[in-house]
Design an enzyme around this catalytic site. Structure first.
Site, short mmCIF file in Angstrom:
data_model
loop_
_atom_site.label_atom_id
_atom_site.label_comp_id
_atom_site.label_asym_id
_atom_site.label_seq_id
_atom_site.Cartn_x
_atom_site.Cartn_y
_atom_site.Cartn_z
N ALA A 13 55.87 46.52 52.71
CA ALA A 13 56.07 47.66 52.02
C ALA A 13 57.23 48.40 52.62
O ALA A 13 57.00 49.53 52.70
CB ALA A 13 54.73 48.54 51.96
N ARG A 19 65.67 50.62 42.06
CA ARG A 19 65.69 50.84 40.90
C ARG A 19 64.74 51.65 40.09
O ARG A 19 64.64 52.09 39.05
CB ARG A 19 65.28 49.24 40.43
CG ARG A 19 66.66 48.64 40.24
CD ARG A 19 66.30 47.09 39.60
NE ARG A 19 65.72 46.42 40.72
CZ ARG A 19 65.07 45.05 40.53
NH1 ARG A 19 65.16 44.52 39.23
NH2 ARG A 19 64.55 44.31 41.33
N GLY A 108 53.35 44.97 48.65
CA GLY A 108 52.96 46.33 48.10
C GLY A 108 53.30 47.00 46.91
O GLY A 108 53.11 48.13 46.46
N ASP A 109 53.77 46.14 46.06
CA ASP A 109 54.18 46.41 44.40
C ASP A 109 53.50 45.62 43.62
O ASP A 109 54.22 45.37 42.41
CB ASP A 109 55.79 46.65 44.38
CG ASP A 109 56.37 45.25 44.68
OD1 ASP A 109 55.63 44.17 44.97
OD2 ASP A 109 57.68 45.09 44.35
N LYS A 358 34.33 78.30 38.45
CA LYS A 358 34.72 77.77 40.04
C LYS A 358 34.05 78.05 41.10
O LYS A 358 33.66 79.36 41.05
CB LYS A 358 36.15 78.48 40.25
CG LYS A 358 37.07 77.88 41.63
CD LYS A 358 36.49 78.85 42.60
CE LYS A 358 37.12 80.16 42.82
NZ LYS A 358 36.84 80.82 43.87
N ALA A 387 29.05 87.20 26.02
CA ALA A 387 30.69 86.88 25.63
C ALA A 387 31.60 87.63 26.68
O ALA A 387 31.29 88.96 26.65
CB ALA A 387 30.88 86.93 24.20
N SER A 412 27.47 91.61 26.68
CA SER A 412 28.85 91.16 26.56
C SER A 412 29.64 91.88 27.17
O SER A 412 29.45 93.34 27.18
CB SER A 412 29.17 90.89 25.07
OG SER A 412 28.35 90.11 24.30
#
Length: 486
Positions: A13, A19, A108-109, A358, A387, A412
């Site tokens: 690696a 490229r 590694g590729d 969250k 709401a 609401s």
């Protein structure tokens, strides 16, 4: 069970990968959510090798940090200023503690390479008692690849000839060198001391080792994989994209054969580590990343992107963007919903349209139907959040938590200013700003008497379109009133 485990796997690696035209090291470019290097490490782990060594050089610190985070058990070896794959392997062997056995050299590729392919390769290498074995493939168009030139009886490899050096007869050979090799460890250590840099590139080539073995009368074998794309590398972003598309296609086929309905495979992207139960339906435009775990009889989509989300049986998730959330059995989410980490929705619960959550635990049967933000909160079972309710969790310095009990009705357009608790069975009126705790069974209402100042727009916003509209309406109302009087 692994029956033929190599003593070590050396993963190369160190290359710059120019490229790719990228600030990111080539081996760290992701394929279906995982870096190419970690795909290579995963395949190496599957061999049951006692040691795994990654040889690094280009942007060493980035590669090292990635390995420390994702594969801390891997030993790192640094390639020095001497270029070439042979030197890279030699540097890697300096970190290998084993003295005898088989050592695999991979890259590694090569992200599609599978552990079972490597295990079969090791088994064939050891069964043949070869000093060197080369993993090869037969391809329709071998242009650009090194050709495998076999002995007359086909049992050994006489040479590896690069395309530019091959004769017309050799160019007709369709068996190509993948670069992935298995070696007798003792032989390889000794052979690498004989590899020089007397070539046009000034590099130590690993491909010189099979020639050394043949010159010493040792056996060099080839093992042909029947799945050539497994040994294809990604040298630029075009190849990277093609390998990603093939990995995704194989992942989707595996899920469909296991009982998952994927309505439009062309618009569906699922990372390899995602788990999906039977009779689940994936609608168009879905992306499932990381370690999502999806139950049975679930509907996901359309147009949904989830990362590390768990969805239990019979839930429905529509047009949702989510990270690190848990969705309970029979629950519904969406459309146009944003689930942030720490969201846990209970059984038969609901997070509806245009909601964001969250660090919120929402109980069984609880509902946040629409247009609300719920952050740093706990909502009890059976509660309904009206709401446009906002859980105001941030005071500008610290985040605070709100607790809403069971079977609460939040009106609401309410605002819950954390930290605050609303007791079981309580309620708030529409438009209430909850600034202090509400006892169980209580009703919280802001009793603010409306104040109407007539003519305010005409005096305070004179000359505006609003003032003109108000004046016209007043004149119209006045004219109607006069007509009615007559």
């Amino acid at each position: 069970m692994v029956t033929h485990s190599p003593a070590a796997v050396v993963v190369l690696a160190a290359g710059a990968g120019t490229r790719m035209k990228s600030a990111l090291p080539k081996v760290l470019h992701p394929v279906c959510g995982t870096s190419m290097l970690m795909h290579a490490i995963t395949a190496a782990r599957a061999t049951g090798a006692e040691e795994i060594v990654a040889v690094v050089r280009h942007k060493r610190e980035q590669v090292l940090a990635h390995l420390e985070e994702n594969a801390p058990e891997v030993t790192v070896a640094d390639q020095d200023e001497i270029p070439g794959t042979g030197r890279a392997v030699q540097c890697g062997l300096e970190k290998v503690e084993a003295a005898v056995g088989t050592v695999l050299v991979t890259y590694g590729d090569v992200p599609l390479l599978q552990g079972d392919t490597l295990r079969a390769f090791v088994e064939a290498h050891e069964a043949s008692h070869s000093s060197v074995s080369i993993l090869t493939a037969r391809v329709e168009d071998p242009t650009g690849y090194g050709r495998i030139v076999r002995s007359a009886d086909g049992t050994q490899v006489d040479a590896i000839v690069e395309h530019k050096d091959a004769s017309e007869e050799q160019r007709a050979i369709n068996e190509i060198n993948s670069g992935i090799c298995a070696f007798d460890l003792e032989f390889l250590r000794e052979a690498l001391t004989k590899v020089g840099t007397d070539n046009s590139q000034g590099e130590m080539y690993l491909t010189d080792v099979p020639g050394i073995a043949r010159a010493e009368g040792k056996k060099v074998s080839a093992y042909v994989t029947d799945d050539p794309i497994q040994v294809e590398g990604a040298n630029d972003r075009v190849q990277l994209s093609a390998l990603g598309a093939e990995m995704n296609r194989r992942t989707l086929v595996r899920h469909m054969r296991a009982g998952v309905s994927i309505i439009d495979p062309h618009s569906t992207f699922i990372d390899p580590d995602v788990e999906i139960g039977e009779d689940t339906t994936i609608l168009p435009g879905v992306q499932l990343h990381g370690r999502c775990v999806i139950g049975s009889e679930v509907t996901v989509g359309p147009d949904t992107t989830l990362t590390d989300v768990t969805i239990h049986d019979r839930a429905e998730v529509v047009r949702t963007h989510g990270f690190g959330a848990v969705i309970g059995e029979g629950a519904t989410v969406g459309p146009f919903t944003y689930l942030r980490p720490g969201t846990v929705l209970g059984k038969a619960g609901k997070i509806g349209g245009f909601c964001e959550t969250k660090n919120a635990q929402i109980g069984d049967g609880a509902k946040v139907p629409h247009l609300s933000y719920v952050g740093d909160a706990e909502i009890g079972e059976g509660t309904n959040i009206g709401a446009a309710t906002i859980f105001a969790n941030y005071d500008g310095v610290h985040k605070h938590r709100s607790v809403v009990g069971k079977h609460v009705r939040v009106g609401s357009d309410s605002v819950l200013v954390a930290p605050v608790t609303i007791g079981d069975g309580a309620a708030t009126g529409a438009g209430t700003v909850v600034l202090k705790d509400v006892p169980p069974g209580a009703l919280a209402v802001n009793n603010t008497k409306p104040r109407i100042t007539e003519g305010w727009t005409l005096t305070k916003r004179a000359g505006t379109a609003a003032a003109e509209a108000a004046e016209n309406a007043l004149d119209h109302n006045s004219a109607n009133a006069t007509t009615e009087e007559k």
